[in-house]
Design a protein around this motif. Structure first.
Motif, mmCIF file in Angstrom:
data_model
loop_
_atom_site.group_PDB
_atom_site.id
_atom_site.type_symbol
_atom_site.label_atom_id
_atom_site.label_comp_id
_atom_site.label_asym_id
_atom_site.label_seq_id
_atom_site.Cartn_x
_atom_site.Cartn_y
_atom_site.Cartn_z
ATOM 1 N N PRO A 1 0.807 -1.226 0.000
ATOM 2 C CA PRO A 1 0.000 0.000 0.000
ATOM 3 C C PRO A 1 0.843 1.281 0.000
ATOM 4 C CG PRO A 1 -0.876 -1.598 1.560
ATOM 5 C CD PRO A 1 0.439 -2.131 1.110
ATOM 6 N N TRP A 2 2.140 1.166 0.266
ATOM 7 C CA TRP A 2 3.023 2.332 0.298
ATOM 8 C C TRP A 2 3.831 2.486 -0.990
ATOM 9 C CZ3 TRP A 2 3.672 5.794 4.520
ATOM 10 C CH2 TRP A 2 2.845 5.527 5.611
ATOM 11 N N GLU A 3 3.498 1.705 -1.993
ATOM 12 C CA GLU A 3 4.270 1.712 -3.238
ATOM 13 C C GLU A 3 4.304 3.093 -3.885
ATOM 14 O OE1 GLU A 3 4.434 -0.705 -7.515
ATOM 15 O OE2 GLU A 3 2.816 -1.086 -6.077
ATOM 16 N N ASN A 4 3.222 3.821 -3.812
ATOM 17 C CA ASN A 4 3.132 5.115 -4.482
ATOM 18 C C ASN A 4 3.246 6.293 -3.515
ATOM 19 O OD1 ASN A 4 2.702 4.014 -7.141
ATOM 20 N ND2 ASN A 4 0.622 3.455 -6.457
ATOM 21 N N ALA A 5 3.774 6.047 -2.345
ATOM 22 C CA ALA A 5 3.978 7.136 -1.385
ATOM 23 C C ALA A 5 5.073 8.087 -1.873
ATOM 24 C CB ALA A 5 4.357 6.569 -0.022
ATOM 25 N N ASN A 6 4.998 9.320 -1.449
ATOM 26 C CA ASN A 6 6.080 10.272 -1.714
ATOM 27 C C ASN A 6 7.264 9.927 -0.817
ATOM 28 O OD1 ASN A 6 4.663 12.018 -3.588
ATOM 29 N ND2 ASN A 6 3.419 12.622 -1.837
ATOM 30 N N LEU A 7 8.440 9.833 -1.393
ATOM 31 C CA LEU A 7 9.636 9.407 -0.682
ATOM 32 C C LEU A 7 10.663 10.523 -0.684
ATOM 33 C CD1 LEU A 7 9.851 5.895 -2.366
ATOM 34 C CD2 LEU A 7 8.865 6.420 -0.141
ATOM 35 N N VAL A 8 11.252 10.780 0.463
ATOM 36 C CA VAL A 8 12.232 11.861 0.590
ATOM 37 C C VAL A 8 13.467 11.338 1.301
ATOM 38 C CG1 VAL A 8 12.701 14.150 1.535
ATOM 39 C CG2 VAL A 8 10.399 13.592 0.711
ATOM 40 N N TYR A 9 14.634 11.563 0.714
ATOM 41 C CA TYR A 9 15.904 11.182 1.331
ATOM 42 C C TYR A 9 16.663 12.454 1.674
ATOM 43 C CZ TYR A 9 20.613 9.260 1.853
ATOM 44 O OH TYR A 9 21.853 8.934 2.332
#
Length: 305
Positions: free
Chosen positions: A9-17
């Motif tokens: 369910p988190w596949e399309n989450a916004n990701l920030v590094y």
């Protein structure tokens, strides 16, 4: 790793590094005059908080995983309880702290800067905010413990997944001075007790808090959050990703703690080079010890039992 959670369910989450460039485990927002280096800026706390404010801010009904690995895991465990004040009250914050469980024990190698002393000096230099549960427990004279994973991780107030490698390769390589292939018998025993014993105690203290989950393989490793072992290392068939998704989506706490004997004994651990004293055991159990030594000599993956 966390940045490739396909088919979840988190596949399309916004990701920030957020890169680590502040040399303060993301705890500082200060400047310090250092001998030979002059005035230095330590602003990791400000950088982390500003990222949350700018990217999430007061958007409503957000689900936020705030975490880090290694120095980032130390920073996230200290800062996560103060992230709630930066986001809308309808949003939910979770922690994810990987490889920050510093153990306050003396090293074997002479002259090494003990991790407990590092925690003490980091607190004095960076003066990070300390959450109320930990500060009430340790009091004003021992607040440095609240930046040391052994003491802080069980008392993080924000629901969190904690990743602990029972033979953390960074801590052990610093405390002993070399990798398992070159261990002596005494160094191997040190890795078992006090080191693994201390890590196991921390693991159980975290698990006792029902709002948290802990992933604790018996691997000689440090940091899996941003690479494939987040999915590939498994305990009883459960990966760190499996545990995280079950906890977040189904509110089910999957227990994933290794109980096998010896460094890197979990079969899914990345293979490491072994030596004659990479494994050690009570002399009363000589048959098991002899078997392990035979496994070392055989030309097969050294983690097989």
């Amino acid at each position: 790793g966390l940045f490739q959670m396909t088919n979840t369910p988190w596949e399309n989450a916004n990701l920030v590094y957020l890169p680590y460039c502040s040399s303060d485990a993301h705890m500082g927002d200060t400047e310090v005059e250092l001998p030979l280096f002059g005035l230095q800026q330590f602003r990791g706390r400000r950088l982390a908080r500003e990222a949350v404010k700018r990217l999430v801010g007061m958007k409503e009904n957000q689900e936020i995983i705030f975490g880090g690995t290694s120095a980032g895991g130390r920073g996230s465990m200290v800062l996560v309880d103060f992230i709630h004040e930066l986001v809308h009250e309808s949003s939910t914050v979770y922690g994810l702290h990987d490889s920050g469980a510093y153990q306050d024990i003396q090293p074997i190698i002479s002259g090494y800067y003990p991790f407990g002393s590092q925690c003490h000096d980091a607190y004095n230099m960076f003066t990070p905010p300390i959450s109320s549960q930990c500060s009430e427990l340790h009091g004003p004279d021992s607040l440095y413990k609240c930046v040391c994973g052994e003491y802080m991780l069980p008392h993080v107030m924000t629901p969190s997944q904690v990743i602990i490698h029972q033979y953390d390769s960074y801590q052990l390589s610093q405390n002993i001075g070399h990798d398992p292939k070159d261990w002596t018998y005494d160094e191997c025993m040190y890795a078992e007790d006090p080191y693994r014993l201390g890590m196991s105690t921390t693991v159980e203290a975290i698990w006792e808090k029902e709002k948290h989950v802990v992933f604790a393989p018996a691997c000689y490793e440090h940091g899996i959050l941003t690479w494939g072992d987040f999915q590939n290392v498994k305990v009883d068939g459960i990966s760190a990703q499996d545990q995280l998704i079950s906890w977040l989506e189904d509110n089910v706490r999957l227990r994933a703690v290794s109980y096998c004997e010896g460094v890197n004994c979990q079969p899914t651990c990345p293979q490491i080079e072994m030596g004659p004293y990479s494994w050690c055991i009570d002399k009363k159990l000589t048959k098991q010890a002899d078997k392990k030594q035979e496994l070392i000599r055989e030309p097969k993956p050294k983690f097989e039992m």
